[in-house]
Write an enzyme that holds these catalytic residues in place. Structure first.
Site, short mmCIF file in Angstrom:
data_model
loop_
_atom_site.label_atom_id
_atom_site.label_comp_id
_atom_site.label_asym_id
_atom_site.label_seq_id
_atom_site.Cartn_x
_atom_site.Cartn_y
_atom_site.Cartn_z
N LEU A 88 0.85 -1.18 0.00
CA LEU A 88 0.00 0.00 0.00
C LEU A 88 0.89 1.23 0.00
CD1 LEU A 88 -2.62 -1.14 2.69
CD2 LEU A 88 -2.60 -1.60 0.22
N CYS A 89 0.64 2.13 -0.93
CA CYS A 89 1.39 3.38 -1.02
C CYS A 89 2.89 3.09 -1.14
CB CYS A 89 1.06 4.25 0.21
SG CYS A 89 1.65 5.96 0.10
N THR A 90 3.71 3.69 -0.29
CA THR A 90 5.16 3.54 -0.38
C THR A 90 5.66 2.20 0.13
OG1 THR A 90 5.24 4.81 1.68
CG2 THR A 90 5.72 5.99 -0.36
N THR A 146 3.38 3.40 -7.06
CA THR A 146 3.42 3.87 -5.68
C THR A 146 2.88 5.29 -5.69
OG1 THR A 146 4.81 4.08 -3.70
CG2 THR A 146 5.79 4.80 -5.79
#
Length: 326
Positions: A101-103, A121
């Protein structure tokens, strides 16, 4: 029961971790059968943002998980700890589906899981990810990427889109929509939509298409065109296209196709209608057209989808069985 394991250590972002907990931690009202077994795995007590967290298990527990989720990694310039990388890599080698998730994508990339794969990302860090890991095909313009057993999402709200995508793969569109209703979020934003749009999650009544979108959803059985939508919205087709891109991140025709496919999924899951009837109900015209678009979008034919999710969602707590992801 499918086990979802959150892989945590010092330096994770609390928003994405809490988001995954909300999606996989408990079943929405009305959903029968076993839900996910959610476990939190870490090397010991960890600091997540301003919060202290006591994991349920050590990182070794990832080896027995069906799905491993890596939340956002706070400092993308800091190398993730070796024990986390080893555990995530081992889980994937053992057959787990792995998602970031995300970074959190920086963790997957450092573990080598993104080499030769397409990934994304948060838009602010896509260049750093591409420069640091040249073997990764970084796509900066999408909400999430599903590359087989490895999935990555863009930032914040897109992490919710990826989690709902996982539920949709496992339990079907109806259950994913039920989760979305409980969390008061849009039930589906396609992974290919742009990350940066003027209104990522449009608020009802607060964007130029607020009246048009519900109107179109009530008429998916009809052969709507861009001109039909523009006429209803009282604007030119070109103007309509700009608003669609701004509000939804995609084109009017692509948005319509996505809604037709999602409606078809629900009908296949919840009715006994034949494929011809489903095709007519979602404005596809013929079973052949539906099968072509459905297979290309969902990855399996409508008949296979129906058999998979009828069996999966009708399995009781004692009679449930695990099924491969479509």
């Amino acid at each position: 029961m499918t086990t979802v394991a959150l892989a945590v250590t010092d330096g994770m972002l609390h928003f994405e971790l809490a988001l995954a907990q909300e999606v996989f931690g408990s079943a929405p009202a009305g959903v029968t059968g076993p839900w996910y077994d959610l476990v939190v795995c870490g090397p010991g007590p960890v600091r997540v943002g301003r919060f202290g967290l006591e994991p349920d298990h050590g990182l070794g527990r990832l080896l027995r998980a069906d799905t491993v989720i890596v939340p956002g990694w706070a400092d993308v310039d800091q190398a993730p700890p070796a024990d986390l990388l080893d555990a995530v890599r081992a889980a994937h080698e053992a057959g787990a589906r792995v998602a970031s998730l995300c970074t959190g994508a920086f963790v997957l990339a450092a573990a080598g899981l993104l080499d030769g794969r397409r990934a994304t990302t948060h838009w602010a860090h896509t260049r750093a990810l591409a420069e640091r890991h040249p073997r990764v095909e970084v796509d900066p313009d999408v909400l999430y990427v599903d590359d087989g057993g490895v999935l990555t999402s863009a930032g914040k709200a897109a992490a919710m889109d990826l989690c709902l995508h996982l539920v949709r793969l496992d339990r079907g569109a109806s259950v994913a929509n039920a989760v979305a209703r409980r969390l008061v979020v849009p039930p589906h934003r396609d992974g290919g939509q742009a990350q940066f749009v003027t209104t990522p999650v449009p608020a009802p009544g607060r964007h130029p298409l607020a009246e048009l979108l519900p109107w179109a959803l009530e008429r998916l059985d009809r052969p709507l065109t861009v001109e039909d939508l523009a006429r209803r919205a009282r604007m030119s087709s070109r103007h309509l296209g700009r608003h669609f891109r701004s509000v939804t991140g995609t084109t009017p025709l692509q948005w319509l196709l996505t809604q037709r496919i999602r409606r078809a999924q629900e009908l296949l899951e919840n009715t006994d209608d034949g494929i011809d009837a489903v095709a007519a109900a979602v404005g596809m015209g013929t079973a052949t057209t539906l099968r072509r678009h459905f297979h290309r979008t969902v990855g399996v034919p409508p008949d296979t989808y129906r058999r998979t999710f009828r069996s999966r969602n009708r399995s009781g707590p004692e009679g449930g069985e695990r099924h491969p992801h479509p």
